[in-house]
Scaffold this active site. Structure first.
Site, PDB file in Angstrom:
ATOM      1  N   LYS A  53       0.826  -1.134  -0.073  1.00 22.58           N
ATOM      2  CA  LYS A  53      -0.004  -0.182   0.028  1.00 22.58           C
ATOM      3  C   LYS A  53       0.835   1.339   0.050  1.00 22.58           C
ATOM      4  O   LYS A  53       0.600   2.530  -0.783  1.00 22.58           O
ATOM      5  CB  LYS A  53      -0.814  -0.069   1.223  1.00 22.58           C
ATOM      6  CG  LYS A  53      -2.181  -1.009   1.004  1.00 22.58           C
ATOM      7  CD  LYS A  53      -2.744  -1.178   2.374  1.00 22.58           C
ATOM      8  CE  LYS A  53      -3.964  -2.605   2.138  1.00 22.58           C
ATOM      9  NZ  LYS A  53      -4.587  -2.713   3.341  1.00 22.58           N
ATOM     10  N   GLN A  97      -4.356  -1.330   9.448  1.00 17.57           N
ATOM     11  CA  GLN A  97      -4.746  -2.954   8.878  1.00 17.57           C
ATOM     12  C   GLN A  97      -5.263  -3.974   9.852  1.00 17.57           C
ATOM     13  O   GLN A  97      -4.951  -4.109  11.187  1.00 17.57           O
ATOM     14  CB  GLN A  97      -3.148  -3.289   8.566  1.00 17.57           C
ATOM     15  CG  GLN A  97      -3.049  -4.578   7.815  1.00 17.57           C
ATOM     16  CD  GLN A  97      -3.637  -4.427   6.414  1.00 17.57           C
ATOM     17  OE1 GLN A  97      -3.856  -3.638   5.923  1.00 17.57           O
ATOM     18  NE2 GLN A  97      -4.039  -5.802   5.887  1.00 17.57           N
ATOM     19  N   ASP A 120     -10.942   3.125   4.271  1.00 20.79           N
ATOM     20  CA  ASP A 120     -11.367   2.002   4.027  1.00 20.79           C
ATOM     21  C   ASP A 120     -13.042   1.733   3.875  1.00 20.79           C
ATOM     22  O   ASP A 120     -13.547   0.794   3.385  1.00 20.79           O
ATOM     23  CB  ASP A 120     -11.120   1.294   5.451  1.00 20.79           C
ATOM     24  CG  ASP A 120      -9.821   0.289   5.220  1.00 20.79           C
ATOM     25  OD1 ASP A 120      -9.397  -0.130   4.198  1.00 20.79           O
ATOM     26  OD2 ASP A 120      -8.994   0.198   6.574  1.00 20.79           O
TER      27      ASP A 120
HETATM   28  N1  GUN Z   1      -7.079  -6.571   5.981  1.00 17.56           N
HETATM   29  C1  GUN Z   1      -7.278  -7.194   4.726  1.00 17.56           C
HETATM   30  N2  GUN Z   1      -7.840  -6.277   3.804  1.00 17.56           N
HETATM   31  C2  GUN Z   1      -7.964  -4.950   4.600  1.00 17.56           C
HETATM   32  C3  GUN Z   1      -8.382  -3.924   4.000  1.00 17.56           C
HETATM   33  O1  GUN Z   1      -9.272  -3.614   2.711  1.00 17.56           O
HETATM   34  N3  GUN Z   1      -8.347  -2.829   4.995  1.00 17.56           N
HETATM   35  C4  GUN Z   1      -7.956  -2.740   6.004  1.00 17.56           C
HETATM   36  N4  GUN Z   1      -7.859  -2.112   6.862  1.00 17.56           N
HETATM   37  N5  GUN Z   1      -7.616  -4.180   6.762  1.00 17.56           N
HETATM   38  C5  GUN Z   1      -7.562  -5.192   5.971  1.00 17.56           C
END
Ligand code: GUN
Length: 284
Positions: A53, A97, A120
């Site tokens: 990311k 995350q 998100d």
């Molecule tokens: N863990 C797996 N996919 C995601 C996501 O799209 N956002 C977040 N914050 N954690 C994740």
């Protein structure tokens, strides 16, 4: 006849080139969109996602910070950090995350993030806004699927979409987004009786169950569009929830794993971060 393979990776690359241009236009207007990603602990898969990311953000010119905290970080410490990021005017997007360690309440963390910076799209305010069709941040994987379908010129209106999986991250929101596009939506899950009877009815089948090869060609209607959201590691190899080889002989379109939905998720995160900065600074 073998299906058209929809490569999210290629579309993601195209969209990121467009976004790079847009970021440089925003810079000229004095807006520097910034994403902060927070990770607790050292789970290798999560570490690899968050590094991806950050790298993708930097590649299109976004400012980004990765805050890595130890497993033993308390809930209070994390909430205090989020409050600080909420109040930091240089930060536009905050992503914590998931999953978090057991001693931290995921929902409490999600609800502490300022909805304006919730790139998100997990905050209940943003989930509610999506349900009622208002401007908001859409969760990145469902949004990526929507964009992929549109760019592949697949009609959604009036189509029967069947979703396997009902997670808050993917299954539930992708159903809502496609309902907003006038699809007829069926949600299947682990308690569904006779899964195949449902999947066989799908014009568009979206599989987000987290079970390798759950769906095979025999579960698919001739000419269906198949979107595989699964990310499973089997014998060290990445594989989806759909058995690609048999499914591609029956479907009209299919996404592969890897190079399918995955790259679109990060792309929509970048989009949401730019959008957050534009809304906060009231620029178009
Ligand atoms: N863990 C797996 N996919 C995601 C996501 O799209 N956002 C977040 N914050 N954690 C994740």
């Amino acid at each position: 006849m073998a299906a058209n393979v929809i490569y999210g990776k290629d579309l993601a690359e195209e969209l990121r080139q467009e976004m790079k241009q847009e970021v440089s236009t925003l810079h000229e207007k004095g807006v520097h969109p910034k994403l902060v990603v927070v990770i607790i602990g050292e789970d290798p898969a999560s570490m690899s996602y968050v590094k991806g990311k950050k790298k993708a953000s930097e590649k299109i010119g976004l400012d980004s910070d990765l805050i890595e905290l130890p497993e033993k970080t308390s809930e209070k410490e994390l909430l205090t950090l989020i409050e600080r990021l909420n109040n930091d005017s240089s930060v536009h997007g905050i992503l914590v995350q998931l999953p978090l360690p057991d001693h931290i309440d995921d929902q409490k963390v999600i609800e502490t993030i300022d909805p304006k910076k919730d790139v998100d799209g997990f905050h209940p305010i943003n989930v509610g806004r999506m349900m009622t069709g208002q401007e908001t941040f859409y969760p990145c994987t469902p949004y990526g699927i929507l964009v992929m379908l549109k760019r592949a010129k697949i009609d959604i209106e009036g189509k029967h979409v069947v979703i396997v999986g009902r997670s808050n991250l993917v299954g539930k929101p992708v159903g809502q987004l496609l309902l907003n596009e006038n699809a007829t939506v069926t949600h299947c899950h682990s308690r569904t009786k006779d899964l195949r009877a449902h999947t066989k009815q799908a014009d568009i089948l979206i599989v987000a169950a987290g079970k390798a090869d759950l769906i095979t060609g025999e579960d698919i209607r001739e000419g269906a569009v198949v979107i595989d959201v699964g990310v499973n590691r089997v014998d060290g190899k990445l594989t989806g929830d759909v058995e690609f080889e048999s499914a591609k002989e029956i479907a009209s379109h299919i996404t592969p794993v890897p190079k399918g939905v995955g790259p679109m998720t990060i792309t929509m995160l970048l989009h949401n971060t730019m959008e957050a900065a534009k809304r906060i600074h009231s620029v178009k």
